[in-house]
Design a protein around this motif. Structure first.
Motif, short mmCIF file in Angstrom:
data_model
loop_
_atom_site.label_atom_id
_atom_site.label_comp_id
_atom_site.label_asym_id
_atom_site.label_seq_id
_atom_site.Cartn_x
_atom_site.Cartn_y
_atom_site.Cartn_z
N VAL A 87 0.88 -1.17 0.00
CA VAL A 87 0.00 0.00 0.00
C VAL A 87 0.91 1.21 0.00
O VAL A 87 1.67 1.43 0.95
N TYR A 88 0.88 2.00 -1.07
CA TYR A 88 1.79 3.12 -1.29
C TYR A 88 1.09 4.41 -0.88
O TYR A 88 0.08 4.79 -1.46
N LEU A 89 1.62 5.09 0.13
CA LEU A 89 1.03 6.35 0.60
C LEU A 89 1.40 7.48 -0.36
O LEU A 89 2.57 7.77 -0.58
N HIS A 90 0.40 8.09 -0.95
CA HIS A 90 0.56 9.17 -1.94
C HIS A 90 0.39 10.50 -1.22
O HIS A 90 -0.68 10.79 -0.69
N LEU A 150 0.64 1.39 -9.06
CA LEU A 150 -0.37 0.75 -9.90
C LEU A 150 0.27 -0.20 -10.92
O LEU A 150 -0.28 -1.26 -11.20
N CYS A 151 1.43 0.18 -11.44
CA CYS A 151 2.14 -0.69 -12.38
C CYS A 151 2.60 -1.99 -11.71
O CYS A 151 2.79 -3.00 -12.38
N CYS A 152 2.80 -1.95 -10.41
CA CYS A 152 3.25 -3.13 -9.67
C CYS A 152 2.08 -3.90 -9.06
O CYS A 152 2.29 -4.90 -8.38
N GLY A 153 0.87 -3.42 -9.27
CA GLY A 153 -0.30 -4.08 -8.71
C GLY A 153 -0.60 -3.68 -7.28
O GLY A 153 -1.48 -4.26 -6.64
N ALA A 154 0.14 -2.71 -6.75
CA ALA A 154 -0.07 -2.26 -5.37
C ALA A 154 -1.25 -1.29 -5.31
O ALA A 154 -1.70 -0.77 -6.32
N ARG A 155 -1.73 -1.04 -4.11
CA ARG A 155 -2.80 -0.06 -3.89
C ARG A 155 -2.18 1.30 -3.62
O ARG A 155 -1.07 1.40 -3.11
N VAL A 156 -2.92 2.35 -3.93
CA VAL A 156 -2.49 3.73 -3.67
C VAL A 156 -3.40 4.29 -2.58
O VAL A 156 -4.62 4.29 -2.72
N LEU A 157 -2.79 4.79 -1.52
CA LEU A 157 -3.51 5.42 -0.43
C LEU A 157 -3.29 6.93 -0.55
O LEU A 157 -2.16 7.40 -0.43
N LEU A 158 -4.36 7.68 -0.81
CA LEU A 158 -4.24 9.12 -1.02
C LEU A 158 -4.38 9.88 0.29
O LEU A 158 -5.36 9.70 1.02
N ALA A 159 -3.41 10.75 0.57
CA ALA A 159 -3.49 11.63 1.73
C ALA A 159 -4.08 12.96 1.27
O ALA A 159 -3.59 13.55 0.30
N ASP A 160 -5.12 13.41 1.94
CA ASP A 160 -5.73 14.68 1.55
C ASP A 160 -4.91 15.85 2.09
O ASP A 160 -3.94 15.67 2.84
N ASP A 161 -5.28 17.06 1.70
CA ASP A 161 -4.54 18.27 2.10
C ASP A 161 -4.45 18.42 3.62
O ASP A 161 -3.46 18.92 4.13
N ASP A 162 -5.46 17.98 4.32
CA ASP A 162 -5.47 18.09 5.78
C ASP A 162 -4.36 17.24 6.42
O ASP A 162 -3.80 17.61 7.44
N LYS A 163 -4.03 16.14 5.80
CA LYS A 163 -3.03 15.22 6.37
C LYS A 163 -1.65 15.34 5.73
O LYS A 163 -0.66 14.95 6.33
N ARG A 164 -1.59 15.85 4.54
CA ARG A 164 -0.37 15.85 3.73
C ARG A 164 0.86 16.42 4.45
O ARG A 164 1.96 15.92 4.29
N HIS A 165 0.68 17.45 5.24
CA HIS A 165 1.83 18.11 5.90
C HIS A 165 1.77 17.98 7.42
O HIS A 165 2.41 18.74 8.13
N GLU A 166 1.02 17.01 7.90
CA GLU A 166 0.90 16.78 9.34
C GLU A 166 1.40 15.38 9.65
O GLU A 166 0.65 14.40 9.50
N PRO A 167 2.66 15.24 10.09
CA PRO A 167 3.23 13.91 10.34
C PRO A 167 2.37 13.02 11.24
O PRO A 167 2.24 11.82 10.98
#
Length: 108
Positions: free
Chosen positions: A46-49, A66-83
């Motif tokens: 699961v690849y964190l985007h 996606l090319c490797c068959g893995a899932r993509v986990l999207l971080a929204d703007d609220d989480k993107r810069h908050e460790p």
């Protein structure tokens, strides 16, 4: 392994904004194959985007897993810069790969 299918290896993949980056399909396929080998990405990952789609990293963080068959986990703007919020997101969804810049890890 990555295949170029009907594309020629010197076709341009995209022209991003704001820097107008250009990369050939062959170069992108070569890059993805190298990273796939380095990190041994599989369909169980699961690849964190965390990048914006307008940047090359955003394209990389979308297409590589996606090319490797893995899932993509999207971080929204609220989480993107908050460790701390990213950590909760990663744990909740079982993220196995996270590609980021060091400044994101700065905790205030």
């Amino acid at each position: 392994m990555f295949e170029l299918s009907h594309r020629r290896s010197d076709d341009v993949r995209f022209s991003g904004r704001p820097k107008t980056e250009r990369a050939s399909h062959g170069n992108v396929a070569s890059c993805f194959a190298s990273v796939e080998d380095l990190f041994a990405l599989t369909s169980t990952d699961v690849y964190l985007h965390t990048s914006r789609f307008a940047f090359a990293a955003g394209v990389h963080q979308t297409l590589l897993p996606l090319c490797c068959g893995a899932r993509v986990l999207l971080a929204d703007d609220d989480k993107r810069h908050e460790p701390r919020k990213l950590l909760v997101l990663m744990c909740r969804h079982g993220a196995t790969i996270w590609d980021t810049v060091p400044s994101v890890l700065s905790v205030s």
